[in-house]
Every structure is written in C-alpha cells, then in structure tokens.
Design an enzyme around this catalytic site. Structure first.
Site, PDB file in Angstrom:
ATOM      1  N   THR A 195     -43.461 -21.099  28.302  1.00  0.00           N
ATOM      2  CA  THR A 195     -42.251 -21.624  28.940  1.00  0.00           C
ATOM      3  C   THR A 195     -41.871 -20.803  30.161  1.00  0.00           C
ATOM      4  O   THR A 195     -41.255 -21.327  31.098  1.00  0.00           O
ATOM      5  CB  THR A 195     -41.089 -21.640  27.939  1.00  0.00           C
TER       6      THR A 195
ATOM      7  N   TYR B 175     -49.943 -14.782  19.225  1.00  0.00           N
ATOM      8  CA  TYR B 175     -49.514 -16.116  19.636  1.00  0.00           C
ATOM      9  C   TYR B 175     -50.641 -17.090  19.337  1.00  0.00           C
ATOM     10  O   TYR B 175     -51.663 -17.103  20.018  1.00  0.00           O
ATOM     11  CB  TYR B 175     -49.183 -16.080  21.134  1.00  0.00           C
TER      12      TYR B 175
ATOM     13  N   LYS C  73     -46.242 -15.731  16.536  1.00  0.00           N
ATOM     14  CA  LYS C  73     -45.618 -16.960  17.018  1.00  0.00           C
ATOM     15  C   LYS C  73     -46.559 -18.093  16.637  1.00  0.00           C
ATOM     16  O   LYS C  73     -47.679 -18.182  17.146  1.00  0.00           O
ATOM     17  CB  LYS C  73     -45.383 -16.941  18.527  1.00  0.00           C
TER      18      LYS C  73
ATOM     19  N   VAL D  75     -39.295 -18.665  17.853  1.00  0.00           N
ATOM     20  CA  VAL D  75     -39.350 -18.416  19.293  1.00  0.00           C
ATOM     21  C   VAL D  75     -39.257 -19.794  19.930  1.00  0.00           C
ATOM     22  O   VAL D  75     -40.213 -20.566  19.908  1.00  0.00           O
ATOM     23  CB  VAL D  75     -40.646 -17.705  19.720  1.00  0.00           C
TER      24      VAL D  75
END
Length: 324
Positions: A74, A162, A190, A230
């Site tokens: 993002t 991640y 995440k 998250v």
C-alpha cells in the site's frame, strides 16, 4: 522465543472493559494489534511529502492504530527509492515518537538489496522489518528459508514475514514458517495467503504473532489466535476496524461479528473492485482532505465514478469522517 521489547501504543481509546493493548488469553503481540499499512503521501509533483506523512501518521495513531507499517504494498514500495524509504521512516518517527512501533518494508527480489534496506531502516529508527518473500524468481522453499535467515542474521531488528503469494509468485509454506519461527528475530507474520488451514498449523506449533493482511479475514484470524491485523482499509476507517478487536476482547463476539460484516462492503470496494489498495486508499484520503497525493506510475488514479463509489461505501460504514 525471546521477543524484542517494544512499548505498545496507549493513545487509542479501547472499548469499555478493555485495557489498551490488552489481548486476553493471548501471547504478547510485539508490534501491537491494530496496524495500518500506511500509504506514502506524495506532493502534486510526485515527490515524497514528508510533512504529509507526518500528519497522516499522527492522525492514524490518534484514531486507533497502535502500529504503522511503512513502505509495504500500500505504501508503493516498488516505486520509492531507497533514500525515500529511509527518509519516510525518519519523518514518521519524528511525528509519532515512541508512542507506536514503526515496521519498515524492506523486502525485495535480491537478498543483498534487502539486507541493505534493513540496515538503512534500522539506522533511520524503525522498530521492525516487514520482509516479503523474494518475488519473480520463484525460488524453492530451501532458498526462501535461507533468504529470511540471512536478513534476520544481518539485522538487529525483529522481522515480520510477509506471505502474499498472489503478488510474489512464491508461498512461504507452513513448514518453512515453522522452521523460521525458531530464529529469535523472526517474530511475526503478515498473512495474505488465504490458507486458513495452513495458518492454524503454524499458530498451533509456533509463537509467531500472526496479523491478517486481508481485511475480510481480520476477525476470522483473530478468533483463532492471531495477533491482529495490518490493514489497508485502516487508512480511512481506523477506529471502525479497531472496534472489531476491542469488541471481541471484551467478550462481545456478536458485536465483533457485526462490526466485521459492516466493514466488508468498504473492504470489498477498496480491495476487490479491480483497483489496487494504494489507489483506492489514496483516492479516499484525498477526497477527505487528508494527506495522500497522487500514486506513482504504472499505477493510475481512480476515476470520478470509482471515487464516488468508494465514498459511498465509506459513508455507509463509517458515517461522518472528519476532514483534517
């Protein structure tokens, strides 16, 4: 497993009966529960807007985020320079002080480059590192494991792995995750793998702090022992997403479920309507007068019709949102 000590946020107002940062029956979450995958604000000319980043970070913390993740998907990490990533960490650290942990995205397709970014993030003041699986080259699992171990060995900061195979082309398989959990600086995940069975296997066999990286999975993962989330949607509805976890922790499981369902139309509009989350989050923030600015190419801004639809979804979920 020894988890590096990070002071939790205490700025947000919890639900009645819930202490800020409390997670009844759960192991400590080293980076907090309610993390925002913050956009990276740019000026109209496309340069890094450090002042805007500071204002946005302060707003997010004030409205319920007890951790900030910078330079993730993002945050448009593929199109920001190494120097911009470090500058962003320094600017946000100045704005929020020690009130909340800052997790800096450093993962790349190149192990050496990732190690360099990790060192720069640590020097700039980050509390932790978000490290995505190496992408494009699609290495086998032994190479994925070696990559994460090399980054963890080279840094003094704790790592959040991640797992987002839809973007990287490479899964961090559950068995690989379980082995990596043995490393003292690999402390969190995440999770964007959409594999509830695999997630439960890792939760059952490790102390990794799992964070839902897909907004529609927040309550589902939290209910089975995840640490929190998250969230991209938290850029525009931080209080509403936090309230889901606060309700669950206070024993109001019905209220938590209702809150999650109420947020789904907004999450779907922002994350599943054909536009990347960076585009939709910035479109909403700009429409609300909050710091965001343009996206960088090859991304393109949302058109007027898309913005109107996003605003309608936010209005239905969040009601009136104060303009900064």
């Amino acid at each position: 497993m020894t988890v590096p000590r990070i002071t939790p946020a205490t700025t947000a107002t919890p639900a009645p009966g819930v202490t800020a940062g409390a997670r009844p029956g759960r192991a400590p979450a080293p980076f907090g529960r309610t993390l925002c995958a913050m956009v990276t604000p740019f000026t109209d000319s496309g340069t890094l807007d450090t002042g805007g980043a500071q204002r946005l970070a302060a707003l997010l913390v004030a409205e319920g985020c007890d951790g900030l993740v910078l330079s993730g998907t993002t945050g448009e990490s593929p199109t920001t320079t190494d120097a911009e990533k470090a500058t962003l960490v320094r600017a946000v650290r100045e704005a929020v002080g020690d009130r909340v942990p800052i997790v800096a995205g450093v993962g790349t397709a190149d192990t050496r480059h990732t190690v360099e970014l990790a060192a720069a993030a640590e020097k700039a003041g980050a509390d932790g590192l978000l490290v995505v699986a190496p992408y494009y080259s699609r290495p086998p699992q032994d190479a994925v494991e070696a990559y994460f171990r090399e980054v963890a060995d080279a840094s003094g900061l704790p790592l959040m792995l991640y797992d987002i195979p839809g973007r990287t082309g490479t899964r961090i398989e559950p068995e690989t995750m379980i082995r990596l959990a043995e490393h003292p600086r690999i402390v969190a995940v995440k999770d964007c793998a959409y594999d509830l069975l695999g997630t439960q296997r890792v939760l059952a066999r490790t102390e990794l702090a799992y964070h839902a990286g897909c907004d529609e999975y927040v309550l589902a993962l939290y209910a089975i022992g995840a640490a929190g989330y998250v969230s991209t949607v938290a850029n525009v509805a931080p209080r509403q997403f936090r309230s889901v976890l606060d309700a669950f922790d206070s024993g109001d499981t019905e209220g938590a479920a209702l809150g999650q369902r109420r947020l789904l139309p907004l999450a779907e509009s922002m994350m599943s309507a054909g536009l990347p989350g960076a585009v939709t989050a910035k479109a909403l923030l700009n429409s609300l007068g909050r710091p965001a600015g343009p996206v960088r190419t090859p991304l393109r801004p949302a058109d007027r019709e898309a913005v109107d639809g996003l605003r309608a979804a936010l209005a239905r979920v969040a009601g009136e949102v104060a303009v900064a």
